[in-house]
Design a protein around this motif. Sequence first.
Motif, short mmCIF file in Angstrom:
data_model
loop_
_atom_site.label_atom_id
_atom_site.label_comp_id
_atom_site.label_asym_id
_atom_site.label_seq_id
_atom_site.Cartn_x
_atom_site.Cartn_y
_atom_site.Cartn_z
N VAL A 15 44.93 46.61 45.47
CA VAL A 15 43.90 46.15 44.65
C VAL A 15 43.51 45.03 43.71
N GLY A 16 44.91 45.20 42.61
CA GLY A 16 45.45 45.27 41.21
C GLY A 16 43.33 45.07 39.89
N GLU A 17 43.54 44.68 39.78
CA GLU A 17 41.68 44.39 39.70
C GLU A 17 41.17 43.92 40.15
N VAL A 18 39.74 45.04 39.99
CA VAL A 18 38.61 44.70 41.26
C VAL A 18 37.74 43.31 40.54
N ILE A 19 37.66 42.45 42.14
CA ILE A 19 36.72 41.26 41.91
C ILE A 19 35.36 41.73 42.26
N THR A 69 42.83 41.36 43.43
CA THR A 69 44.17 40.31 42.42
C THR A 69 45.15 40.35 43.43
N ARG A 70 45.23 41.68 44.31
CA ARG A 70 46.15 41.74 44.68
C ARG A 70 46.13 41.45 46.16
N GLY A 71 44.83 41.53 46.65
CA GLY A 71 44.62 41.82 48.52
C GLY A 71 43.29 42.04 48.62
#
Length: 519
Positions: free
Chosen positions: A154-158, A179-181
């Motif tokens: 996920v990276g950082e949640v949007i 930010t990643r998927g």
Amino acid sequence: MKKQNIKNMIVIGICLLSFAGCSSSSKKDYYERPGSSSSNLKGDRVDLYGSYSKDKIPVARPIPYLKYVNDMEFPKVPIKSYKEKEFLDFYKNTKVKGHGDNSNYWRWKVTLTKKEISNVLNKNLVTLSSRRPKEVLTYEKGEWTAKKIPLNPVGEVITLRVLERGKSGLVTKLLIKGTRGEYIVAKEGNIRNLLSLSRNNVDSVVNIYGAKGGSASYNDKPISKNPSMLPSAFIAIEKLGNGGFNIYGGGFGHGSGIPQWSAMDLTKNKGYSYKQVLQRYYTDTKLKNMRSVDGIGDKIRVGIMNSGFSTLNHSKISMFSLGNIKIKSKDGNVNINPRTSVDFVVKDGYTQVIVQNKLRLKTRNFINITSNKMISVTNIRRNVRNYKYPTYRGEFEIRLAQGGKSLNLINEINIEDYLLQVVPSEMPQSFGLEALKVQAIAARTYAAKDILRNRYIKQGFHIVDSTQSQVYNNLDENELSAQAVKSTKGLILIHEDKPIDAKYYSTSSGFNSNAHNVW
């Protein structure tokens, strides 16, 4: 499948954690979404965002006796257009009233910072995808596909967005965008596990605050800290200005079958009999003596798990009885005097029987253990107080576990005696005799169903002693629970001449869910 106060007794009494006892899915039975209209219902589900309508996740077939039930008293119908703002207002409202709203889990909330929710999702999404790969989808090249998920997916949640709800409001699909998927997680148990807040997943203390119905606000003290599963999937999500999220929810458990707090409220406060409660939540069923159903005898075989209910494999089994213990196997017999401990351990592929530090027997075969008194198993811990250790009726069988490096323990017991230690572990006696009768019949029916289901036939038993089936001998017996078992002796619920899948859980959110929206 959540311990000494009423709240924790009920938590432990949730039989249906996660994936145990799920109804079967058909590969051909897909929910075809009706487009972008949030007011459309098809298959008892509401699609909130038609642009995410091509994920093709299969849906289980409906179960005719586990249906949607409205448990609300005020307001009676609070959800009308099935828009997310309605659900957010509904779960944020601590003043709404309904059956079983005296539970602290009637309404609850948790606040997560951006860092906390990102840590949770990055860890849990990978684990969940490995366990349930067809129900965790990745957005790639314009399509939703089931594929291996990388670390830190996920990276950082949007965005966290509810994509689909059942008629009851149960969340059946959740969108995670980072930010990643971008990912979709489907099904109630997966969503609750995705939002597991255990200290392994989040490096801080996360509190859940609860409220009883009609409360002006949430409790000052948390009702739970860092739970291993979110209390329920009856939730609404509010994004905060700092990138964090509030999660508001209602109820505790999967949401299908009998809510135990509602059973208590209806019988204690609203004049319902146990039969009326059973018919309210298990529609189109009949009471029948289990002896009249083919394939069900007097006894049940229970797989006994370790102290943490995490495994059936024991490195050592220790027993003690006030009576004589008789041990039998194909390779010999051993008689143990009263008040003498006996240990069973594995060495070189053999089960060794050790009494007072002396080897009395070794065998690769099954071992049968009986006594003229109850037998205590001293290598495991439960929340019993009347005895120092969990103490059992019936007889035991010890087997070498698969791989030959540990042992499995099986308790074979009369079903009615089994219930004497299930009912108090699943429902506190303070709920009253009539509610305990509801629990006794549900528990007996659940056991009968598992005998016929043969889920654990290869392991030599019918049912386990944890929330994977129903909790057995975790809390002390009491006279009122015993009275409930004895006064309903033999009674089970049937549908089309077969025992039903008698699901039950702790606390309603205001609505009971159709079973096919849960599993």
